[in-house]
Structure formats: C-alpha cells, structure tokens
Design an enzyme around this catalytic site. Structure first.
Site, PDB file in Angstrom:
ATOM      1  CG  HIS A   1      -1.653  -1.137   1.593  1.00 18.99           C
ATOM      2  ND1 HIS A   1      -3.001  -1.214   1.376  1.00 18.99           N
ATOM      3  CD2 HIS A   1      -1.298  -2.328   2.146  1.00 18.99           C
ATOM      4  CE1 HIS A   1      -3.446  -2.392   1.782  1.00 18.99           C
ATOM      5  NE2 HIS A   1      -2.430  -3.091   2.260  1.00 18.99           N
TER       6      HIS A   1
ATOM      7  CD  GLU B   1      -1.135   1.280   4.488  1.00 21.18           C
ATOM      8  OE1 GLU B   1      -0.650   2.108   3.689  1.00 21.18           O
ATOM      9  OE2 GLU B   1      -2.333   0.937   4.484  1.00 21.18           O
TER      10      GLU B   1
ATOM     11  CB  THR C   1       0.453   6.172   3.958  1.00 23.31           C
ATOM     12  OG1 THR C   1       1.338   7.209   3.505  1.00 23.31           O
ATOM     13  CG2 THR C   1       1.261   5.031   4.562  1.00 23.31           C
TER      14      THR C   1
ATOM     15  CG  ASP D   1      -3.231   1.742  -2.118  1.00 20.00           C
ATOM     16  OD1 ASP D   1      -4.397   1.641  -2.536  1.00 20.00           O
ATOM     17  OD2 ASP D   1      -2.831   1.207  -1.085  1.00 20.00           O
TER      18      ASP D   1
END
Length: 817
Positions: free
Chosen positions: A44, A116, A46, A187
C-alpha cells in the site's frame, strides 16, 4: 518495594512440568493435510505523511497494517535514520485490505500481510464532467511521486524476510491494494518499482520474449473481451466475465497496467496489455493458460458477426423476392403492407439494371418511368393512392428477368393540424386554466391523432414559486418546448425502448435469466429471475432502496453515492421481499438493474445508447439524460421541488439539495446513487418530442426513414401479463379500466403508457391511433401538512393527477360533432 527473584533452575523446572503436563493430555499425530494461513503480501501507499499515517494506523478506531515504512525528507518523520515499524504481529489480523479479492479468496485481511509505505500522491476530480469520484475515472487526475530509494531497499529486505517466513505466498500473490480492490483503490500507484522487487526475488513478472510472442499474435487476431476477462480472472483479479468492456473491467485493467505496464496506464484492452496477462499465465499458471489458449484458437476460427444493414423506413426490400423466401402459395409473393394516412406517403425505387417495373398500391398501378435506369433513385408521391391505416403494395413485374428493384416506403411523420381542432378542447383548456388561476404551476399538453398533432398547448409557468413557497414577482412562462424531468416515464421511453431495440438486434432475450447478462447476479434466488420479471415488476423486490440515505431501511451498508457501489449492491445484496412471480409489485430497483443490464449488453452507458440509437436518429435533440452536463441551461426546464429533496426542510441526509431544481433529475436514487443516469428515472424531454416517440410506436416501430423495431416487438412488450393486466414489459396498461386514474374510462384494451412522479403522463392507444402527452410540474409547489404527513399542493389539482385531463382529451377526440 518487595521484589521476588526466581532462579533459572526453578524456571527450567516449571517449564518441564508444564511440558510434561501438556504431553500427558495430548498425543501428537501430525497430519500431512494442512497449509499456512498467510497466502498474500499486499503493498500500500499511505497517501498521507508519516505523522498522519501513525495516527490512522495506530490510534484506536482506525485502520492498521502489519508494517509501516517511512520515507526520507518527510518533515513529520522524527528520526535520523529510516526504520521499519511493526504495527501488528504477522500471525494476527490487521485491517488493511478491506473488501478485496485475489485468486479465489475474499477478505484478504484474513490471510495476508500488509505493508504500508509512506508516499503522498496528489489527486483531483473534475466533477463538472462527471459526478463520479472513481479511482480510475477519466475525470480523475493524479500526480504520483517517485518512491524514496532507501525506503524501497527497506521494503525489499522486509518482503524477502516475510517470504522466507511464509512459504505459501506465491510470487503472483505479492500484490498491490489496487490489484485486490481495483474499484476502490489505486495504491501503491504506477511509480511503485514492482520490477525492481521482482529482480530481488519478490513478486512476479513476465518474460520479455514471451510477451513479444503473444503481442504479435494479438496484433493479428485480438482477444475477445470475454476471453480477456477470463484470463484476468485466471491470474487472480476479481473480474467477472461479461463479454462487455464495463467499468469494472476497465478499472481492473488500469490496476494491472499500474503493476505490470506502468508506462501504459489507460484502462484499455490493447494488445500489449492482453499479451502481458497471457505471458504471466504462461510463466506461472501454464495449465490455466492451456485452456484459455485453446479457447482463443477456437474463437479465432469463428466468423465475426456482421449485423444486417439498417432498414430504411417500414418497407426496405428487394423484388422479386429471393427464391428461398418465395411461397408455393403464389398470391402471397412480392406483396407487403404498410401504414399510411390518406393523401400522404411516398415510395423510393432503385433498380439494379435498366428495368421496366409494374407496382400497385391499394390495387392502383403507379405511373413509373419506363425504364427505370440502373442504380438511379426514383421518388414518387403516393398521396393519390393511400388510405388511413393499412395499405397494400404489390410488385407485379420486374423486367428483364434477373433484375431487381429496391423498394423503400417511409413511416408516417406528424403534421400540424391544431388549427382544425382548436374548438374541440375547450373543456380541457378550461380545466387546466382554472387550476393555473388557483395556484397550479404549469403544464404542456400535446395530442396526436391519425398522424396529426391536433393539440399542442402550454399553460401557466415553468417556474412560479420561490424557495420559500411565495409566488415569484416575475414567474417564468411555460412554453411548448420547455423541458421536463419525466421521472418514471424514463422506464418506458428510455429503458423499455432500449431493451426493445436490443431485442430487435437479436442481442438480448427477455426470457433469459438475468445472470446470463449479469453473471454476478446469483444467490438467494436470483438465478430464477428472468429479464421479463424485472420488466413486469414480478421479481419480488420492494418498491425502492433509499441508497442516498445512511438511514435507509436496509442499514448503512446500503448507503451509496457511487454508481459502481450501488450497482454492486443491487447485483449481490439487495434482498427480495416476495418470491419470484408471486405478485406484481412496482419497484424502481427492477429498472435500476435493467439500466445496468443494458449497459453491459450494449457496451456503453445507458444515456449514450438511447441518445445515439433512438433519439438522435429520430431528430430529437431535447430528449436526454444529465442535460446540464451536456450544455443545457436551467432556464430551459420546468422547475420541480422548491427546496431540492428536503421536502421543505423536513428531510435531511448527507449532501441533500436545498435549492429549486431545474435541469437536475429530482429522483434521489438517480441523482445521488447513480450519477444522474439510471433505468428508472433521469430522462428529460419535451412534449412534442415525446409525441414523436409515441407516433413511432403507433407506426409500428419507426418514423420517417428510421426503423427501430418490428411491430411484433411492440406487441410482445405491450401485451398484458397473465395475472396482472395492468403491466406489460416496461409499460403500464389501461387494463379495461383497472388504471382509470391514469388512462381514464374510455381507453381501449390496447392502450399503454406510463406516469412520472414529477407530474407527467403518457398514453398510447393503437385502437384509436391516439397519443397523449401531459407534462406538468405539479411538484413545483408549496408543501402543506396533512396530519402527520405532508403533500405538495400541486397534487391537489385535477391537472396534476392525470385522469381528468386524459378523460377530457378522449371526450374531445371521440366527439364527432
């Protein structure tokens, strides 16, 4: 403070005792039939800086992830060196994936590890062109920054360690959030260095020579949309094979391109993208590829479907008829019927070679040029030969033998005869004008009879009241060409017409199950529902789902302000309240689903389909969806509710409109949950243009040179349901007086039409060759209390309730004095 110290020997003794205790209770018998919980590694970004990421991922009531990797240069990052932060133990469930799908698994939080990575893209939406805020929408502009190289080193090292600890994570299961939730997420974006990670043993990638091999093949013979969807599904993406390049497929392709073709993020199914999908399958899933490749070869052998040439007018045929079509009953050959009105009509002839042609219309021989010259178009008036209703055409002879003549006869078009019928409608005029004098806002009435416009009048005002309910000092007069929100007339004059057109083209069968066209429409009895069950309101749905409100009866999970989410809810989650076919229950949900079905089958948005294939060919420029987005001005429209959707401040929900609506669809589900374009509401039109559509139906499926569908298609859609005669397929019916509140007491058993919540009604009566369009803005009026409820004052007038005006029109038409 007293402290107790325990020796190492004592600890060892305790541990041994516990071990012996456990072993005394259980005898180990290891099974070979198990695997590991962790199946995927999800990357991912953020989209926010380090400090905000910590707040979102660590503080209570937020999201979470297993790891957080900061970046250098972030002012909110407090440490001198980059560190990797573990937020959740790998064996525990972090909340990072949300609703997701990958390789047959849903809800990846249960069996994945999430990383993340701090990275902050800048995204904007142009909502002036589209209301949607879709992740991959054409109205979205994003700038994606490069990732910090040192940060990527940390991510790579972390991923290598995770893969070593969790051997069940296949290279193809190292994915981005956009891969597993492409309708919601994009993402880690197109700048994430997937190939660099692959070079370090993390994730999947294709071989260049394999890619080139498939690319060359697909340049010669493209892959069908359905096969590409199946290939995407085989690799892991949650794509449903529909055979249509729908929004979900475009979003999935965008996610795939961001991962494997970041220089080409278009959402288009080009040969390079398709080749990359197949190259990945070739490398990682060869058994799946084999089946898909065999299918590709079979499909390559199929002769592409070539649609027939469009028919021009109601007769567009060559004579003599081909031998294969000729009957042994000689009197039936080379003859056709057409609709016309006395003193009107025309015919066009084109011969393949110089020819002498003999043609009779209603038994009378036409005076034709002798000979007709090859490939030259000849136009002849039929006004001395035609009669009202059915007319006969007989091509008696075409000489020399072997020559053919193309015969074209257009459908009737409307002519203005209002002056001849002015006095017929005095009673109707008096009724509406008295209502206007008493406070009713306005109306437009158009009546067509026997191919003529015999009534066309505007009454009152397009905008009469201020938002506070007071009369405007300078109200806007109503005009004949004022545009109206026709509300549920959309069901008939957009959705039903579109389906009729698709049936005519042979690409849709109303008797087929809905899942045949919408494969994800399954479960809880959905497999039993047919397309016709939606059209006839027999499917068992409740009248509506208030998607626009978090307080809807089904709960917050059914709150949606995005068309894609609304469609997903309708396809998989909206429950039935009755069994299939148990009873007729009028429901907007039926037609919202039909709008989605049309878009799948047609491969384009509903508004584009009806505007391009129905309205524009008929010359209609004022019949359209989302008109303000297409250059129209609010002043062109009849106003509806004074304070948006708030019922004078009595109703509230997020984003509720509180201004007088002009040119925006009133229906809350269409506006808030379907981006203004839906199968149940959203169409705008004028009374004269609806009259053209009505005449097209009275003609049997065409108007002028435009043929839309056969008379038999109209007959099948307007026929009564066996158990409830007031319903056809997409149309309401007079049903021998059952719906006299709409059709009045004089409508024939053939009459059909629809009404709309805003104050609109249509009637088509083939038995009398009659059409009625009554458009009012009854809801553009103050609201008054009625006990614990309330009502628009416009609905207190006869003009706003259809039946009386329709009755008056019938009496004017039937009065022969």
């Amino acid at each position: 403070m007293n402290r107790t110290f325990v020796s190492q020997a004592t600890l060892a003794s305790l541990a041994l005792m516990l071990l012996n205790s456990c072993s005394s209770r259980y005898t180990e018998m290891p099974s070979a039939n198990y695997d590991h919980r962790i199946k995927s590694l999800v990357m991912h970004y953020t989209a926010i800086d380090y400090a905000k990421s910590v707040e979102a991922l660590v503080e209570p009531k937020g999201l979470s992830s297993h790891y957080l990797v900061p970046e250098r240069g972030d002012p909110s990052y407090p440490y001198a060196t980059l560190q990797v932060f573990q937020l959740v133990d790998e064996q525990d469930r972090a909340w990072h994936a949300g609703g997701s799908y990958w390789q047959g698994r849903t809800d990846l939080n249960d069996h994945s590890i999430g990383i993340e990575i701090v990275n902050v893209p800048q995204c904007e939406w142009d909502t002036s062109t589209q209301a949607s805020r879709a992740e991959h929408g054409e109205n979205r502009l994003c700038t994606f920054p490069d990732f910090d190289p040192e940060q990527i080193e940390k991510v790579t090292e972390l991923a290598q360690q995770i893969l070593a600890r969790h051997p069940d994570i296949h290279p193809t299961a190292v994915v981005g959030h956009s891969d597993i939730a492409f309708l919601r997420k994009n993402d880690p974006g197109p700048r994430f260095p997937w190939y660099q990670l692959y070079q370090n043993g993390v994730g999947a990638w294709y071989e260049q020579d394999t890619l080139a091999r498939y690319w060359r093949a697909f340049n010669q013979q493209p892959v069908s949309t359905g096969l590409l969807q199946a290939a995407m599904r085989a690799y892991g993406y949650g794509v449903t094979e529909t055979g249509v390049m729908d929004e979900a497929t475009r979003s999935a392709l965008s996610a795939f391109q961001m991962h494997f073709l970041p220089w080409n993020v278009s959402g288009h199914d080009d040969s390079q993208t398709t080749a990359a999908v197949f190259a990945l399958l070739d490398k990682y899933f060869p058994s799946k590829l084999e089946q898909l490749w065999q299918r590709y070869q079979r499909e390559a052998e199929v002769t592409p479907y070539v649609p027939p040439a469009p028919q021009v007018g109601q007769i567009d045929a060559r004579f003599p008829e081909p031998e294969a079509q000729r009957s042994s009953r000689t009197w039936v050959n080379d003859k056709m019927a057409f609709k016309a009105y006395q003193g009107r009509g025309a015919i066009t002839l084109t011969a393949t070679a110089d020819a002498t042609v003999e043609i009779e219309v209603n038994g009378q021989t036409l005076n034709l040029a002798t000979p007709l010259q090859a490939e030259q178009r000849y136009h002849y008036s039929l006004k001395r030969r035609t009669q009202d209703g059915l007319n006969t055409l007989h091509v008696k002879s075409v000489q020399p033998e072997g020559t053919e003549v193309q015969v074209q006869v257009p459908y009737p078009t409307l002519i203005d005869a209002t002056a001849q019928y002015h006095d017929r409608f005095k009673a109707v005029d008096a009724l509406i004008e008295q209502d206007i004098a008493d406070g009713f806002p306005g109306a437009v009435l158009v009546v067509v009879k026997d191919g003529k416009i015999i009534k066309q009048t505007a009454y009152g005002y397009a905008k009469r009241y201020a938002e506070n309910g007071e009369l405007l000092a300078s109200p806007t007069p109503m005009k004949v060409d004022t545009l109206f929100d026709v509300a549920s007339n959309t069901k008939s004059f957009a959705t039903a017409l579109a389906i009729m057109h698709l049936v005519e083209r042979g690409v849709l069968d109303v008797n087929a199950p809905i899942y045949h066209y919408l494969p994800e429409y399954r479960g809880e009895g959905r497999e039993a529902r047919r397309v016709r069950d939606l059209l006839q309101h027999q499917s068992g749905y409740a009248p509506q789902v208030l998607f626009h409100s978090p307080d809807n009866a089904l709960g917050k999970a059914f709150h949606s302000t995005e068309k894609a989410k609304t469609e997903r809810l309708m396809l998989a989650d909206v429950p039935f309240v009755d069994g299939n076919g148990v009873r007729s229950s009028y429901s907007d949900t039926n037609f919202m689903l039909l709008g989605t079905l049309i878009e799948r089958v047609a491969g384009m948005p509903l508004d584009q389909y009806v505007e391009q294939h129905i309205y524009r060919p008929l010359g209609l420029q004022n019949t359209l969806f989302a008109p303000l987005r297409k250059g129209r001005q609010p002043s062109e429209f009849a106003a509806t509710e004074l304070q948006g959707n708030s019922r004078g401040g009595r109703v509230d929900f997020p984003g509720v409109r509180r201004y007088t609506l002009q040119g925006e669809v009133h229906d809350e589900k269409a506006y808030y949950a379907m981006n203004e374009i839906a199968g149940h509401a959203g169409l705008f039109s004028t009374a004269p243009e609806l009259a053209v559509l009505i005449q097209m139906l009275l003609n049997g499926g065409g108007y002028g040179d435009v043929h839309l569908f056969a008379t038999s298609v109209i007959d099948s859609f307007t026929a009564p349901h066996a158990r409830d005669r007031s319903f056809g397929l997409g149309w309401r019916r007079a049903a021998d007086g059952e719906t006299r509140w709409h059709f009045g007491p004089y409508a024939s058993h053939q009459a059909y039409g629809h009404t709309g919540w805003t104050g609109t009604a249509t009637v088509i009566d083939p038995a009398l060759d009659l059409g009625i369009v009554l458009l009012t803005n009854a809801r553009h009026s103050p609201i008054v209390e009625q006990g614990e409820s309330y009502e628009f004052t416009g609905k207190h007038f006869e003009s706003g309730n259809y039946g009386s005006v329709i009755t008056g029109v019938y009496e004017a038409v039937l009065d022969k004095r």
